[in-house]
Design a protein around this motif. Structure first.
Motif, PDB file in Angstrom:
ATOM      1  N   LEU A 137       0.829  -1.205   0.000  1.00 18.42           N
ATOM      2  CA  LEU A 137       0.000   0.000   0.000  1.00 18.42           C
ATOM      3  C   LEU A 137       0.865   1.257   0.000  1.00 18.42           C
ATOM      4  O   LEU A 137       0.517   2.260  -0.622  1.00 18.42           O
ATOM      5  N   GLY A 138       2.011   1.195   0.700  1.00 20.99           N
ATOM      6  CA  GLY A 138       2.917   2.327   0.713  1.00 20.99           C
ATOM      7  C   GLY A 138       3.471   2.609  -0.678  1.00 20.99           C
ATOM      8  O   GLY A 138       3.547   3.769  -1.111  1.00 20.99           O
ATOM      9  N   VAL A 139       3.866   1.538  -1.375  1.00 15.97           N
ATOM     10  CA  VAL A 139       4.361   1.691  -2.747  1.00 15.97           C
ATOM     11  C   VAL A 139       3.259   2.238  -3.642  1.00 15.97           C
ATOM     12  O   VAL A 139       3.479   3.135  -4.463  1.00 15.97           O
ATOM     13  N   LEU A 140       2.041   1.673  -3.474  1.00 10.40           N
ATOM     14  CA  LEU A 140       0.902   2.131  -4.273  1.00 10.40           C
ATOM     15  C   LEU A 140       0.602   3.602  -4.010  1.00 10.40           C
ATOM     16  O   LEU A 140       0.398   4.389  -4.948  1.00 10.40           O
ATOM     17  N   ALA A 141       0.590   3.984  -2.735  1.00 11.24           N
ATOM     18  CA  ALA A 141       0.301   5.377  -2.376  1.00 11.24           C
ATOM     19  C   ALA A 141       1.351   6.312  -2.957  1.00 11.24           C
ATOM     20  O   ALA A 141       1.038   7.412  -3.446  1.00 11.24           O
ATOM     21  N   GLY A 142       2.634   5.880  -2.936  1.00 12.92           N
ATOM     22  CA  GLY A 142       3.698   6.700  -3.502  1.00 12.92           C
ATOM     23  C   GLY A 142       3.511   6.899  -4.998  1.00 12.92           C
ATOM     24  O   GLY A 142       3.694   8.007  -5.521  1.00 12.92           O
ATOM     25  N   GLY A 143       3.141   5.829  -5.686  1.00 11.00           N
ATOM     26  CA  GLY A 143       2.909   5.917  -7.129  1.00 11.00           C
ATOM     27  C   GLY A 143       1.729   6.813  -7.459  1.00 11.00           C
ATOM     28  O   GLY A 143       1.787   7.636  -8.391  1.00 11.00           O
ATOM     29  N   ILE A 144       0.657   6.677  -6.665  1.00 10.04           N
ATOM     30  CA  ILE A 144      -0.535   7.511  -6.895  1.00 10.04           C
ATOM     31  C   ILE A 144      -0.206   8.984  -6.646  1.00 10.04           C
ATOM     32  O   ILE A 144      -0.591   9.866  -7.416  1.00 10.04           O
ATOM     33  N   GLY A 183      -7.668  17.020 -15.618  1.00  9.33           N
ATOM     34  CA  GLY A 183      -8.748  16.857 -14.640  1.00  9.33           C
ATOM     35  C   GLY A 183      -9.457  15.530 -14.791  1.00  9.33           C
ATOM     36  O   GLY A 183      -9.778  14.855 -13.798  1.00  9.33           O
ATOM     37  N   GLN A 184      -9.687  15.106 -16.061  1.00  5.04           N
ATOM     38  CA  GLN A 184     -10.352  13.820 -16.297  1.00  5.04           C
ATOM     39  C   GLN A 184      -9.477  12.662 -15.839  1.00  5.04           C
ATOM     40  O   GLN A 184      -9.967  11.691 -15.249  1.00  5.04           O
ATOM     41  N   ARG A 185      -8.171  12.771 -16.107  1.00  5.92           N
ATOM     42  CA  ARG A 185      -7.264  11.708 -15.661  1.00  5.92           C
ATOM     43  C   ARG A 185      -7.197  11.643 -14.135  1.00  5.92           C
ATOM     44  O   ARG A 185      -7.115  10.564 -13.547  1.00  5.92           O
ATOM     45  N   ALA A 186      -7.239  12.807 -13.514  1.00  7.77           N
ATOM     46  CA  ALA A 186      -7.245  12.837 -12.046  1.00  7.77           C
ATOM     47  C   ALA A 186      -8.515  12.196 -11.500  1.00  7.77           C
ATOM     48  O   ALA A 186      -8.487  11.453 -10.510  1.00  7.77           O
ATOM     49  N   ALA A 187      -9.654  12.485 -12.169  1.00  8.95           N
ATOM     50  CA  ALA A 187     -10.928  11.883 -11.747  1.00  8.95           C
ATOM     51  C   ALA A 187     -10.884  10.374 -11.917  1.00  8.95           C
ATOM     52  O   ALA A 187     -11.373   9.610 -11.067  1.00  8.95           O
ATOM     53  N   MET A 193      -8.884   4.553  -7.112  1.00  9.81           N
ATOM     54  CA  MET A 193      -8.599   4.462  -5.676  1.00  9.81           C
ATOM     55  C   MET A 193      -9.848   4.051  -4.894  1.00  9.81           C
ATOM     56  O   MET A 193      -9.774   3.241  -3.966  1.00  9.81           O
ATOM     57  N   LEU A 194     -11.006   4.593  -5.288  1.00  9.59           N
ATOM     58  CA  LEU A 194     -12.260   4.230  -4.626  1.00  9.59           C
ATOM     59  C   LEU A 194     -12.596   2.763  -4.878  1.00  9.59           C
ATOM     60  O   LEU A 194     -13.067   2.052  -3.985  1.00  9.59           O
ATOM     61  N   ALA A 195     -12.348   2.302  -6.094  1.00  7.14           N
ATOM     62  CA  ALA A 195     -12.606   0.896  -6.414  1.00  7.14           C
ATOM     63  C   ALA A 195     -11.687  -0.007  -5.604  1.00  7.14           C
ATOM     64  O   ALA A 195     -12.102  -1.038  -5.078  1.00  7.14           O
ATOM     65  N   TYR A 196     -10.426   0.399  -5.469  1.00  8.35           N
ATOM     66  CA  TYR A 196      -9.470  -0.372  -4.681  1.00  8.35           C
ATOM     67  C   TYR A 196      -9.910  -0.436  -3.225  1.00  8.35           C
ATOM     68  O   TYR A 196      -9.706  -1.439  -2.533  1.00  8.35           O
ATOM     69  N   ALA A 197     -10.527   0.654  -2.766  1.00  3.61           N
ATOM     70  CA  ALA A 197     -10.993   0.714  -1.368  1.00  3.61           C
ATOM     71  C   ALA A 197     -12.346   0.048  -1.195  1.00  3.61           C
ATOM     72  O   ALA A 197     -12.920   0.061  -0.097  1.00  3.61           O
ATOM     73  N   GLY A 198     -12.889  -0.534  -2.284  1.00  4.64           N
ATOM     74  CA  GLY A 198     -14.150  -1.236  -2.198  1.00  4.64           C
ATOM     75  C   GLY A 198     -15.369  -0.343  -2.273  1.00  4.64           C
ATOM     76  O   GLY A 198     -16.472  -0.741  -1.921  1.00  4.64           O
ATOM     77  N   GLN A 199     -15.190   0.880  -2.746  1.00  7.68           N
ATOM     78  CA  GLN A 199     -16.312   1.826  -2.817  1.00  7.68           C
ATOM     79  C   GLN A 199     -16.667   2.197  -4.263  1.00  7.68           C
ATOM     80  O   GLN A 199     -17.301   3.182  -4.528  1.00  7.68           O
ATOM     81  N   GLY A 200     -16.200   1.399  -5.197  1.00 10.22           N
ATOM     82  CA  GLY A 200     -16.501   1.660  -6.594  1.00 10.22           C
ATOM     83  C   GLY A 200     -16.264   0.422  -7.413  1.00 10.22           C
ATOM     84  O   GLY A 200     -16.064  -0.667  -6.879  1.00 10.22           O
TER      85      GLY A 200
END
Length: 204
Positions: A137-144, A183-187, A193-200
């Motif tokens: 998750l740390g690596v993922l967060a750094g990449g994001i 902006g679209q790429r950021a969205a 990220m929401l899908a990864y967190a189980g909310q999308g």
């Protein structure tokens, strides 16, 4: 040999239902042989409720195992009230002419310490997996964060240029398009990220 192994021994006469148990068999649970009814049901009274199905299935088919041999593990209640893990190894030692089992004999071994070590290893294994997940998750967060920062740089830089420089409509439209794309790429990144967190939901 039995004294040296510290195993408990038992001999079950299936014709009478009587089970002869050694002193060690009872002692590993804190009892004397006289305190335990010399029948299958007497032993079952000490078996953990969650493990009774294992013992009962053995009773239903006492000679159906491979060559009449069995290797079972279950918990039994000691006289102190604690649950002890027992490994039972046994086999059919006498049969009638038609093959029906007449006697089964076997040993009981206290494997509580081994089970405790196995549970500890399992706990440490899960702890290690949790640590690896956190590292991932740390690596993922750094990449994001890196990707998001690049997108924000595009938005902020183009906005600053539009404020500072008097451009023609075409140049302004180009910068607005860059802002909109970023902006679209950021969205999209937020949705991932929401899908990864189980909310999308992921869109492949």
């Amino acid at each position: 040999m039995l004294e040296g192994s510290e195993d408990g021994f038992w001999d079950w006469d299936l014709r009478t239902g009587h089970i002869e148990r050694s002193t060690r068999w009872a002692a590993m649970l804190g009892y004397t042989p006289a305190e335990i009814e010399p029948t299958f049901e007497g032993g079952m009274k000490l078996v953990h409720p969650d493990d009774r199905r294992t013992s009962e299935s053995f009773l239903a088919h006492p000679g159906a195992g491979k060559r009449g041999r069995y290797n079972l593990e279950y918990r039994m209640r000691a006289k102190s009230g604690e649950w002890r893990w027992i490994q039972q190894r046994c086999k059919v030692v006498a049969r009638a002419p038609d093959g029906t089992p007449r006697r089964i004999a076997g040993t009981h071994t206290d494997i509580t310490e081994r089970k405790r070590l196995e549970e500890e290893r399992e706990r440490l294994h899960h702890k290690m997996l949790d640590t690896q997940k956190l590292e991932s998750l740390g690596v993922l967060a750094g990449g994001i964060a890196h990707d998001f920062n690049n997108l924000l740089t595009v938005i902020i830089a183009n906005t600053s240029f539009m404020r500072a420089v008097d451009e023609d409509a075409r140049a302004r439209a180009t910068r607005l398009a860059a802002i909109e794309t970023a902006g679209q790429r950021a969205a999209d990144l937020c949705r991932q990220m929401l899908a990864y967190a189980g909310q999308g939901r992921f869109v492949i």
